[in-house]
Design an enzyme around this catalytic site. Sequence first.
Site, PDB file in Angstrom:
ATOM      1  N   CYS A  66       3.647  -4.803   6.672  1.00 49.90           N
ATOM      2  CA  CYS A  66       3.253  -4.450   5.311  1.00 49.90           C
ATOM      3  C   CYS A  66       4.412  -3.782   4.571  1.00 49.90           C
ATOM      4  O   CYS A  66       5.411  -3.385   5.173  1.00 49.90           O
ATOM      5  CB  CYS A  66       2.047  -3.515   5.327  1.00 49.90           C
ATOM      6  SG  CYS A  66       0.473  -4.374   5.565  1.00 49.90           S
ATOM      7  N   HIS A 108       0.847  -1.194   0.000  1.00 50.34           N
ATOM      8  CA  HIS A 108       0.000   0.000   0.000  1.00 50.34           C
ATOM      9  C   HIS A 108       0.882   1.244   0.000  1.00 50.34           C
ATOM     10  O   HIS A 108       2.087   1.175   0.258  1.00 50.34           O
ATOM     11  CB  HIS A 108      -0.977   0.011   1.185  1.00 50.34           C
ATOM     12  CG  HIS A 108      -0.323  -0.019   2.545  1.00 50.34           C
ATOM     13  ND1 HIS A 108       0.347   1.037   3.090  1.00 50.34           N
ATOM     14  CD2 HIS A 108      -0.276  -1.019   3.470  1.00 50.34           C
ATOM     15  CE1 HIS A 108       0.787   0.722   4.296  1.00 50.34           C
ATOM     16  NE2 HIS A 108       0.437  -0.525   4.544  1.00 50.34           N
TER      17      HIS A 108
END
Length: 260
Positions: A236, A220
Amino acid sequence: MPLDAPRRFIGSALVAVGLVASTHTAAVASPVTLAADASVTVAALPSSTTFTQLSGLPQDTDTYGKLSGVVVHPGRTVAVYAQAGGKPVATLPATQLGSQTWVPVVEARKGWYRVLLPSKPNHVTGWVKAAGLKKARSRYRAIVSLGTKKLTVMNASKKVGTWSVAVGGPETPTPVGRTFLLALMSPKDKAAYSPLIMPLGTHSTTLDTFGGGPGTVAFHGWPDPKVFGQAITHGCIRVPAPALKVLAKLPLGTPVLVTP
């Protein structure tokens, strides 16, 4: 939920996940033929999604091997087997997280494919019957080096681009090994930290849950470019805007390799 989702996004994401879960619940009553002489309901076996943990299935032993790029998609819920021709132990749904389920093939036999699954534990695989599956090939690969904190996207042997990224911190490392692009999600909150979220078929090895979700690792964006090149996330992979645009164009099921 993606590991770095701030609270202002989590609510919207949970709504989206709830809709997906409701769709699966509605489909539970539909019979699925799992063997020549047996028919059971989907509810009788665990579903292989990013929210579930499976047991009794083989692990991917070639953790850093190059995947062929062959990916398959079940047009409907199909059975997953521990071995070709054995007994079914799980199911693989046609959709999850609002996207079609495309999974990479790690081994093929006549009439069967062994595929990477999106469930815990990481690197879990299962056999699915080839009949009725849609088959495609992704020429792309995304490679993340935790040591250099770089993301490289390849189109066959051609380099599409390389970018500095932020990866998991010492206490919440990004899990290594080969995985795949599982879904493409757009936050309902337009002020969210990233316009797109791309969950992977892998989970944090140190966090059982995060923000109400199962600790799914994702690509992301991030609004502060100072984070790129650092090991500071909950697992992440935060990427700059140009990289996010490239990743968003990759087919679901595209192999992702995370190296130490």
